[in-house]
Scaffold this motif. Sequence first.
Motif, mmCIF file in Angstrom:
data_model
loop_
_atom_site.group_PDB
_atom_site.id
_atom_site.type_symbol
_atom_site.label_atom_id
_atom_site.label_comp_id
_atom_site.label_asym_id
_atom_site.label_seq_id
_atom_site.Cartn_x
_atom_site.Cartn_y
_atom_site.Cartn_z
ATOM 1 N N VAL A 21 -10.837 -7.315 34.661
ATOM 2 C CA VAL A 21 -11.704 -6.451 34.621
ATOM 3 C C VAL A 21 -13.030 -6.835 33.780
ATOM 4 O O VAL A 21 -14.378 -6.660 34.235
ATOM 5 C CB VAL A 21 -11.709 -4.843 34.467
ATOM 6 C CG1 VAL A 21 -12.436 -4.085 34.295
ATOM 7 C CG2 VAL A 21 -10.368 -4.463 35.355
ATOM 8 N N ALA A 22 -12.861 -7.127 32.715
ATOM 9 C CA ALA A 22 -13.779 -7.520 31.672
ATOM 10 C C ALA A 22 -14.689 -8.770 32.349
ATOM 11 O O ALA A 22 -16.006 -8.654 32.074
ATOM 12 C CB ALA A 22 -13.065 -8.064 30.236
ATOM 13 N N GLU A 23 -13.985 -9.786 32.664
ATOM 14 C CA GLU A 23 -14.707 -10.689 33.289
ATOM 15 C C GLU A 23 -15.374 -10.448 34.353
ATOM 16 O O GLU A 23 -16.721 -10.957 34.682
ATOM 17 C CB GLU A 23 -13.770 -11.765 33.713
ATOM 18 C CG GLU A 23 -14.136 -13.090 34.454
ATOM 19 C CD GLU A 23 -15.272 -13.858 33.416
ATOM 20 O OE1 GLU A 23 -16.142 -14.648 33.896
ATOM 21 O OE2 GLU A 23 -15.273 -13.405 32.248
ATOM 22 N N ALA A 24 -15.269 -9.359 35.408
ATOM 23 C CA ALA A 24 -15.957 -9.019 36.546
ATOM 24 C C ALA A 24 -17.200 -8.192 35.946
ATOM 25 O O ALA A 24 -18.278 -8.234 36.608
ATOM 26 C CB ALA A 24 -15.054 -7.962 37.208
ATOM 27 N N LEU A 41 -19.621 -10.863 34.885
ATOM 28 C CA LEU A 41 -20.196 -11.637 35.886
ATOM 29 C C LEU A 41 -21.333 -10.574 36.559
ATOM 30 O O LEU A 41 -22.631 -10.919 37.142
ATOM 31 C CB LEU A 41 -19.269 -11.675 37.097
ATOM 32 C CG LEU A 41 -18.355 -13.099 36.505
ATOM 33 C CD1 LEU A 41 -17.166 -13.337 37.663
ATOM 34 C CD2 LEU A 41 -19.115 -14.439 36.411
ATOM 35 N N ALA A 42 -21.042 -9.197 36.780
ATOM 36 C CA ALA A 42 -22.078 -8.273 37.419
ATOM 37 C C ALA A 42 -23.326 -8.166 36.324
ATOM 38 O O ALA A 42 -24.513 -8.074 36.844
ATOM 39 C CB ALA A 42 -21.508 -6.854 37.415
ATOM 40 N N LEU A 43 -23.137 -8.276 35.073
ATOM 41 C CA LEU A 43 -24.206 -8.252 33.877
ATOM 42 C C LEU A 43 -25.059 -9.451 34.259
ATOM 43 O O LEU A 43 -26.333 -9.540 34.210
ATOM 44 C CB LEU A 43 -23.637 -8.024 32.714
ATOM 45 C CG LEU A 43 -24.482 -8.083 31.642
ATOM 46 C CD1 LEU A 43 -25.482 -6.988 31.437
ATOM 47 C CD2 LEU A 43 -24.010 -8.406 30.144
ATOM 48 N N GLY A 44 -24.517 -10.752 34.287
ATOM 49 C CA GLY A 44 -25.259 -11.834 34.484
ATOM 50 C C GLY A 44 -25.750 -11.821 36.004
ATOM 51 O O GLY A 44 -26.903 -12.648 36.009
ATOM 52 N N ALA A 79 -15.300 -3.411 27.265
ATOM 53 C CA ALA A 79 -15.665 -4.994 27.201
ATOM 54 C C ALA A 79 -17.203 -4.960 27.964
ATOM 55 O O ALA A 79 -17.923 -5.911 27.769
ATOM 56 C CB ALA A 79 -14.754 -5.314 28.243
ATOM 57 N N ALA A 80 -17.478 -4.120 28.864
ATOM 58 C CA ALA A 80 -18.665 -3.983 29.453
ATOM 59 C C ALA A 80 -19.851 -3.885 28.664
ATOM 60 O O ALA A 80 -21.012 -4.618 28.592
ATOM 61 C CB ALA A 80 -18.786 -3.041 30.722
#
Length: 278
Positions: free
Chosen positions: A92-95, A98-101, A194-195
Motif C-alpha cells: 500500500v505504501a508503495e502504491a 507511485l500515485a504521488l509520483g 506512509a503517504a
Amino acid sequence: MAPRSVFAPYRLEPGVLPEEAARTAAVQRAGPLLASTAEPLPAALVTSSYAALPVGRAAVEAEACRAADGSPAGLGGPLRACLVSERHRARVAEAARLALGAGFAGVDLERPDASLAQGLLGAGFCADCQREFGRRLAREYGDQFQPLDYLALAREAVAQAPGALGYAQLPFGLDFWRFRHDALERSVRASARAARDAAREAGRPFAVSAWFEAVGPAQLAAARHVDAAVFPAGAAAGRLGTGLFQLLRAALGRRSAAVAPAEEATPAGLVRLATLGA
C-alpha cells in the motif's frame, strides 16, 4: 488537506471517458474524481484527482486473511487483505508513492475495513493475525500467559455452539474483538503515515481519504487518521433523521465526510438524504 466546500468523491467507472466523467462530476458539483492508478488520465485531470487504492483486497490468495475454517477471507468474492500484514502495508505504501509520483492530488484508501465485514469468524485467523493476537494476549495477561492455538480453540467453540456464536461464547472473545477492531485503526494509520511521509519528501500537498464499507466504532476511530472519509448510508438512513450525520460530524471533527446512498435508494429517498445531510 486544504478545506473544501464540498467533499463528494466521483468514481471513474471502467469504460467511461475521463473527460466525460469530469464533466458529469462538475455538473453535479462532485469531486474529487477517483481513478485507478492503471487508468490513463489526461494530465489536467490527474492533478485534481485521487488515486483509488484497493487496500481492502489481497493482491493474491496466498496473502489473503483467513476465516476460522481455514478458507481465504472473502471466498466467493474479492479476497480480503490481512489488517496486520507487513507485506500488505508495504504494498500500500508503495502504491501511494507511485500515485504521488504520477501527479495525483491524493489517494483514497478503498474499503480498508473489508475484512471486518466478514464477521467474527470470517477473518483474523491467518498466521500473521494469530501471531499478533498471541503477542497482544501475552502483553495483556503477563508472564503467566502460556502460548495457545487460538485457531483450534475457535473451531472447538464453533463445534460446541448450539447456535450463532458471539464473542461472549468464544475463548478470549472480547480480546479478539478488540484486536480485530484495533487492527483496522493501526492499518489505516500506517497507510496514511506512509503517504504523508512520501509527500513530505516530495515537498507538496497530498491528501489521504478513505471509503469504508460500514459505520462502526472501528471505522470512526480509523477515520480520524485521514483527511476525509466516505461512509455508507443504509436504505433506512433517510427515514431515521439526522442521527447518522450528527454522529459522523461528532466523530470526524473538522475533517470532511460524505455518505454513499444505498443502491436501492429511490429518487425521493436521495432528496431526503441530501436534505438531512445539508
